[in-house]
Design a protein around this motif. Structure first.
Motif, PDB file in Angstrom:
ATOM      1  N   ARG A 137       0.838  -1.206   0.000  1.00  0.00           N
ATOM      2  CA  ARG A 137       0.000   0.000   0.000  1.00  0.00           C
ATOM      3  C   ARG A 137       0.878   1.262   0.000  1.00  0.00           C
ATOM      4  O   ARG A 137       0.514   2.272  -0.600  1.00  0.00           O
ATOM      5  CB  ARG A 137      -0.941  -0.025   1.200  1.00  0.00           C
ATOM      6  N   THR A 138       2.019   1.189   0.665  1.00  0.00           N
ATOM      7  CA  THR A 138       2.953   2.324   0.636  1.00  0.00           C
ATOM      8  C   THR A 138       3.472   2.549  -0.779  1.00  0.00           C
ATOM      9  O   THR A 138       3.550   3.693  -1.262  1.00  0.00           O
ATOM     10  CB  THR A 138       4.143   2.067   1.585  1.00  0.00           C
ATOM     11  N   LEU A 139       3.813   1.468  -1.464  1.00  0.00           N
ATOM     12  CA  LEU A 139       4.300   1.585  -2.845  1.00  0.00           C
ATOM     13  C   LEU A 139       3.226   2.115  -3.778  1.00  0.00           C
ATOM     14  O   LEU A 139       3.516   2.899  -4.689  1.00  0.00           O
ATOM     15  CB  LEU A 139       4.804   0.220  -3.332  1.00  0.00           C
ATOM     16  N   LEU A 140       1.986   1.714  -3.558  1.00  0.00           N
ATOM     17  CA  LEU A 140       0.886   2.228  -4.383  1.00  0.00           C
ATOM     18  C   LEU A 140       0.729   3.730  -4.192  1.00  0.00           C
ATOM     19  O   LEU A 140       0.469   4.465  -5.150  1.00  0.00           O
ATOM     20  CB  LEU A 140      -0.422   1.502  -4.038  1.00  0.00           C
ATOM     21  N   ALA A 141       0.890   4.187  -2.950  1.00  0.00           N
ATOM     22  CA  ALA A 141       0.817   5.627  -2.687  1.00  0.00           C
ATOM     23  C   ALA A 141       1.945   6.358  -3.408  1.00  0.00           C
ATOM     24  O   ALA A 141       1.749   7.447  -3.971  1.00  0.00           O
ATOM     25  CB  ALA A 141       0.878   5.891  -1.185  1.00  0.00           C
ATOM     26  N   GLU A 142       3.139   5.767  -3.416  1.00  0.00           N
ATOM     27  CA  GLU A 142       4.262   6.377  -4.127  1.00  0.00           C
ATOM     28  C   GLU A 142       4.005   6.407  -5.630  1.00  0.00           C
ATOM     29  O   GLU A 142       4.343   7.373  -6.321  1.00  0.00           O
ATOM     30  CB  GLU A 142       5.546   5.608  -3.833  1.00  0.00           C
ATOM     31  N   ALA A 143       3.414   5.315  -6.151  1.00  0.00           N
ATOM     32  CA  ALA A 143       3.125   5.250  -7.581  1.00  0.00           C
ATOM     33  C   ALA A 143       2.116   6.323  -7.982  1.00  0.00           C
ATOM     34  O   ALA A 143       2.230   6.941  -9.048  1.00  0.00           O
ATOM     35  CB  ALA A 143       2.599   3.864  -7.945  1.00  0.00           C
TER      36      ALA A 143
END
Length: 294
Positions: free
Chosen positions: A233-239
């Motif tokens: 979910r953190t990576l999705l926010a970064e994306a």
């Protein structure tokens, strides 16, 4: 990482079009096609793409069209004379008929289009600058197109993460039932062996059950899966903030799959095994989509 963009420009002598296509790819691969005589633009074009994109198979094409309706034709007299001499030599040695004038004129290179006057270095530099500006336009448009697809893709991947989270919750619930399953299975197997082995003391029985339960304990795997879900979910926010996360997500999918495999190997309950298999399927579906992430 799929996208398409097109940009065009012109000056008083010609028109040009840059086209950029991008499809999914694990690494960044660039193919560049430019007209003959414009090879000098290929390396700067590749550098420009590499400065904006990190993954995908990208094809760049430059097309130039002269503004003049047609160019004057001229005869390459040196080539024509050489062909005539060769034809005469063949005629004398073989007796073959001499070629006609229209036959000689059909030979490639005999009739040529007159090239436009030689351009100065300043004119060539101005042309290259204009072509580079149009290239920047098409790359900006390509990035926008890929970003639009990326936003839709983030929603899809988020759905896969939610599916994995739901399966992990089911696995945690079923893991509690597994303890009773392990104890019952051990008691059943022990009963079958009672005629051949001494009766176990309560203490020894408890030790054996504890050992088997420890081997079947999947709490550590479930804890790591929960941490991976949070990281996803953190990576999705970064994306969504336009940061490249594709390679990180690739690695995270490997870790998801590792924990799912361990959970299945430790399972002593058929329902938990089914959940583990479903979990592996969900991870694989997410991994396929992650290949499309910048």
């Amino acid at each position: 990482m799929t996208g398409y963009a097109r940009a065009q420009g012109s000056d008083d002598r010609r028109r040009w079009v840059w086209e950029a296509r991008s499809v999914n790819g694990r690494n960044l691969e660039i193919r560049c096609r430019v007209p003959q005589g414009f090879d000098r633009l290929e390396n700067p074009a590749r550098t420009a793409v590499g400065g904006r994109l990190k993954r995908g198979n990208v094809s760049l094409t430059l097309t130039l069209t002269s503004e003049r309706q047609s160019k004057p034709l001229r005869i390459n007299r040196a080539l024509l004379a050489e062909l005539g001499a060769l034809a005469e030599e063949v005629r004398k040695s073989t007796g073959a008929a001499a070629p006609s004038a229209d036959g000689l004129l059909r030979v490639r290179g005999v009739i040529e289009e007159e090239e436009e006057g030689e351009q100065t270095e300043e004119a060539l530099a101005a042309l290259d600058k204009a072509l580079s500006a149009t290239l920047e336009e098409v790359l900006k448009a390509l990035v926008v197109a890929r970003a639009a697809e990326g936003k839709a893709l983030a929603t899809v991947i988020d759905g896969h993460v939610g599916e994995i989270e739901g399966l992990c919750k089911r696995a945690a619930e079923r893991a509690q039932v597994q303890i009773g399953t392990v104890r019952s299975r051990f008691e059943s197997q022990l009963a079958e062996l009672m005629d051949r082995v001494p009766t176990l003391s309560e203490e020894r029985f408890a030790q054996e059950v504890a050992l088997l339960v420890g081997k079947a304990d999947v709490r550590e795997e479930l804890d790591r899966l929960a941490a991976h879900i949070a990281q996803a979910r953190t990576l999705l926010a970064e994306a969504r903030a336009d940061n490249p996360v594709g390679r990180k997500f690739d690695f995270l999918c490997q870790e998801f799959n590792r924990e799912a495999n361990t959970l299945c190997s430790k399972s002593a309950d058929i329902e938990l095994t089914r959940i583990g298999i479903d979990l592996k399927g969900a991870v694989e579906r997410m991994r396929e989509q992650v290949q499309n992430v910048e």
